[in-house]
Motif scaffolding. Structure first.
Motif, PDB file in Angstrom:
ATOM      1  N   GLU A  21      27.237 -18.120  53.726  1.00 57.55           N
ATOM      2  CA  GLU A  21      27.031 -18.015  54.894  1.00 57.55           C
ATOM      3  C   GLU A  21      25.559 -17.717  55.500  1.00 57.55           C
ATOM      4  OE1 GLU A  21      31.179 -20.197  55.251  1.00 57.55           O
ATOM      5  OE2 GLU A  21      31.249 -18.390  55.329  1.00 57.55           O
ATOM      6  N   TYR A  22      26.021 -16.759  55.367  1.00 63.26           N
ATOM      7  CA  TYR A  22      25.339 -15.541  56.378  1.00 63.26           C
ATOM      8  C   TYR A  22      23.465 -15.783  55.559  1.00 63.26           C
ATOM      9  CZ  TYR A  22      23.036 -11.685  58.286  1.00 63.26           C
ATOM     10  OH  TYR A  22      21.933 -10.813  59.033  1.00 63.26           O
ATOM     11  N   LEU A  23      23.665 -15.791  54.424  1.00 64.79           N
ATOM     12  CA  LEU A  23      22.209 -15.519  54.471  1.00 64.79           C
ATOM     13  C   LEU A  23      21.449 -17.248  54.575  1.00 64.79           C
ATOM     14  CD1 LEU A  23      22.468 -14.209  50.518  1.00 64.79           C
ATOM     15  CD2 LEU A  23      21.306 -13.553  52.419  1.00 64.79           C
ATOM     16  N   SER A  24      22.551 -18.184  54.304  1.00 63.72           N
ATOM     17  CA  SER A  24      21.178 -19.629  54.710  1.00 63.72           C
ATOM     18  C   SER A  24      21.214 -19.499  56.037  1.00 63.72           C
ATOM     19  CB  SER A  24      22.892 -20.095  54.810  1.00 63.72           C
ATOM     20  OG  SER A  24      23.527 -21.048  53.950  1.00 63.72           O
ATOM     21  N   LEU A  25      22.141 -18.791  57.191  1.00 65.79           N
ATOM     22  CA  LEU A  25      21.986 -18.026  58.715  1.00 65.79           C
ATOM     23  C   LEU A  25      19.880 -17.279  58.609  1.00 65.79           C
ATOM     24  CD1 LEU A  25      22.300 -19.958  61.234  1.00 65.79           C
ATOM     25  CD2 LEU A  25      24.013 -17.577  61.359  1.00 65.79           C
ATOM     26  N   TYR A  26      20.008 -16.411  58.539  1.00 60.94           N
ATOM     27  CA  TYR A  26      19.107 -15.455  57.694  1.00 60.94           C
ATOM     28  C   TYR A  26      17.789 -16.290  57.157  1.00 60.94           C
ATOM     29  CZ  TYR A  26      15.969 -12.182  56.042  1.00 60.94           C
ATOM     30  OH  TYR A  26      14.806 -11.708  56.215  1.00 60.94           O
ATOM     31  N   HIS A  27      18.054 -17.069  56.160  1.00 65.65           N
ATOM     32  CA  HIS A  27      16.472 -18.186  56.266  1.00 65.65           C
ATOM     33  C   HIS A  27      16.382 -18.930  56.608  1.00 65.65           C
ATOM     34  CE1 HIS A  27      16.487 -15.171  51.984  1.00 65.65           C
ATOM     35  NE2 HIS A  27      17.292 -15.534  51.928  1.00 65.65           N
ATOM     36  N   ALA A  28      17.375 -19.190  56.912  1.00 68.22           N
ATOM     37  CA  ALA A  28      16.303 -20.566  58.609  1.00 68.22           C
ATOM     38  C   ALA A  28      15.280 -19.965  59.044  1.00 68.22           C
ATOM     39  CB  ALA A  28      17.712 -21.312  59.255  1.00 68.22           C
ATOM     40  N   GLY A  29      15.632 -18.470  59.748  1.00 70.64           N
ATOM     41  CA  GLY A  29      14.809 -18.009  60.244  1.00 70.64           C
ATOM     42  C   GLY A  29      13.478 -18.308  60.531  1.00 70.64           C
ATOM     43  N   PRO A  30      12.652 -18.577  59.675  1.00 70.14           N
ATOM     44  CA  PRO A  30      10.913 -19.619  59.180  1.00 70.14           C
ATOM     45  C   PRO A  30      10.742 -20.185  60.594  1.00 70.14           C
ATOM     46  CG  PRO A  30      11.563 -18.300  57.487  1.00 70.14           C
ATOM     47  CD  PRO A  30      13.047 -18.548  58.111  1.00 70.14           C
ATOM     48  N   VAL A  31      11.612 -21.559  60.709  1.00 74.51           N
ATOM     49  CA  VAL A  31      11.630 -22.487  61.487  1.00 74.51           C
ATOM     50  C   VAL A  31      11.729 -22.354  63.206  1.00 74.51           C
ATOM     51  CG1 VAL A  31      12.120 -24.853  62.118  1.00 74.51           C
ATOM     52  CG2 VAL A  31      12.524 -23.544  59.754  1.00 74.51           C
ATOM     53  N   TYR A  32      12.767 -21.360  63.381  1.00 81.06           N
ATOM     54  CA  TYR A  32      12.748 -20.739  64.318  1.00 81.06           C
ATOM     55  C   TYR A  32      11.922 -20.248  64.876  1.00 81.06           C
ATOM     56  CZ  TYR A  32      17.819 -22.656  64.546  1.00 81.06           C
ATOM     57  OH  TYR A  32      18.851 -23.190  64.921  1.00 81.06           O
ATOM     58  N   ALA A  33      11.400 -19.489  64.013  1.00 83.44           N
ATOM     59  CA  ALA A  33       9.961 -18.348  64.758  1.00 83.44           C
ATOM     60  C   ALA A  33       9.171 -19.432  64.515  1.00 83.44           C
ATOM     61  CB  ALA A  33       9.765 -17.476  63.454  1.00 83.44           C
ATOM     62  N   LEU A  34       9.226 -20.161  64.438  1.00 81.86           N
ATOM     63  CA  LEU A  34       7.811 -21.303  64.377  1.00 81.86           C
ATOM     64  C   LEU A  34       8.021 -21.611  66.167  1.00 81.86           C
ATOM     65  CD1 LEU A  34       7.341 -24.312  62.069  1.00 81.86           C
ATOM     66  CD2 LEU A  34       5.733 -22.807  62.415  1.00 81.86           C
TER      67      LEU A  34
END
Ligand code: GCU
Length: 416
Positions: free
Chosen positions: A349-362
């Motif tokens: 569950e944590y990793l999903s949130l972490y791996h969504a990061g690149p879109v937020y970075a955009l």
């Protein structure tokens, strides 16, 4: 018995981190045609719609596009509810002109707060009466799963069920912090049983002669998510509610529904998953705790028929669940786990949130900075766009969790 069923589920589950197979996540930032996504515009025009369509066709099933003519009727208003702390409204949303299909929305707004207020919206497991002992709440007449709660008799809720789940719904604390709370019984959309399609809202959308959803059409989670959006339709019209500050939340299977609602409906300004696990926030390729085959076997009605193709074939699924979170961006998402809830795979569950990061970075939004989950009860990302904590204890949703959700909402909704 329930005990032996639980035992056999445990026997099938994989809880050894060293046995998590090596896996490659589907590329979040590469389109199906192989083009790298570099801008918000490319993300929004190409990649985001692709991912949303894949979740619809392969995972939860497509939500019908047909719009029903829904009629909202305020059944009761009490401005002195909960010792005058709150205004309680109950709104019946009729889905059909013959009034045969409806859901009941229970809404509390704090009397002390300046209107309009931000609101948490979530489905509940056993009827609106279960969330608080408030004697004014309508008792659901629907079929309720046998949760072994007081006052649930032969799948019907009785007076004695009032407040049976109050521990999960700290209404007074929510009101004291200036938030409203809206909830709907998930069984108003589809009773949570494999044979419940006839009693659900599915029939309102069938083509002529159709009696079951086709393999790419919605399952129960889809109907629950749809209900959240219909509750949002109502909230948009209520003067006491700030429609720009509605957070959709849910626990467990209803956390899956909250994520799917947030993904499809951008009116939800903040999305919260509590212990949503497999088919929710957890990375399915980790094959840790509950897995696709298990969930499709225990709950054959939850997902699209197509999802059964991925039983024991996690790596063939064209998406993974970090992408479900990514399509919320740039809206804030909060994920909560519990340390003893290994069935839901807290690390996944944590990793999903972490791996969504690149879109937020955009979008220039800050997120989690490390793939290593935090220690128990050390919340992280609280002042970013992706917040996370792992509560100490079991699969549940408690005041500890709500307190963090409200802190996160304060940052996003009340920051000057
Ligand atoms: C079961 C199921 C989970 C689900 C949970 C719940 O444990 O396997 O996927 O999240 O019920 O809704 O409490």
């Amino acid at each position: 018995s329930v005990f032996f069923i639980a035992q056999s589920l445990l026997a099938l589950a994989q809880y050894d981190e060293s046995k998590v197979p090596p896996y490659t996540l589907p590329e979040l930032m590469v389109t199906q045609a192989g083009k790298k996504v570099r801008t918000v515009k490319e993300w929004e025009a190409q990649r985001r719609p692709e991912i949303l369509a894949l979740f619809a066709e392969q995972v939860y099933g497509k939500t019908p596009t047909k719009k029903l003519r829904i009629h909202f009727e305020t059944v009761s208003t009490d401005r002195q509810a909960l010792n005058s702390l709150a205004t309680r409204k109950q709104i019946r949303a009729y889905f059909t002109d013959d009034r045969q299909h409806y859901m009941d929305i229970l809404l509390y707004t704090p009397n002390a707060a300046q209107k309009p207020v931000p609101v948490f919206l979530g489905l509940n497991f056993s009827g609106n009466q279960s969330i608080h002992a408030d004697p004014g709440i309508l008792i659901t007449k629907r079929w309720v799963p046998d949760w072994k709660d007081p006052g649930l008799i032969n799948n019907q809720a009785t007076e004695a069920n009032r407040g049976a789940r109050a521990r999960r719904w700290p209404v007074e604390e929510i009101l004291a912090r200036g938030y409203g709370l809206a909830t709907v019984y998930y069984g108003d959309l589809q009773p949570d049983r494999a044979d419940s399609f006839d009693e659900s809202i599915h029939s309102l959308f069938y083509n002529k002669g159709q009696t079951v959803p086709s393999p790419d059409e919605w399952g129960a989670i889809g109907t629950w998510a749809w209900g959240l959006s219909r509750a949002m339709d109502y909230l948009e019209t209520d003067q006491d509610v700030d429609k720009k500050r509605v957070a959709v939340m849910g626990h467990s299977r209803l956390g899956k529904a909250a994520l799917w609602a947030g993904a499809q409906d951008p009116r939800f300004a903040l999305v919260i998953s509590n212990d949503s696990g497999e088919g929710g926030a957890a990375i399915t390729r980790r094959q840790y705790g509950e897995q696709i085959k298990r969930i499709n076997t225990s709950f054959p009605h939850w997902f699209a028929g197509n999802y059964k193709q991925y039983n024991d074939r996690e790596n063939d699924l064209p998406v993974d669940f970090h992408e479900l979170i990514a399509i919320m961006a740039p809206r804030p998402v909060y994920v909560a786990s519990a340390s003893e809830d290994q069935w839901s795979d807290p690390k996944g569950e944590y990793l999903s949130l972490y791996h969504a990061g690149p879109v937020y970075a955009l979008y220039g939004r800050s997120t989690l900075t490390t793939p290593i989950p935090p220690e128990v009860e050390v919340p992280v990302g609280q002042k970013t766009w992706t917040g996370y904590h792992m509560r100490n204890g079991k699969h549940d949703i408690l005041l500890y969790d709500w307190d963090k959700f409200m802190n996160f909402a304060d940052f996003h909704f009340k920051r000057k």
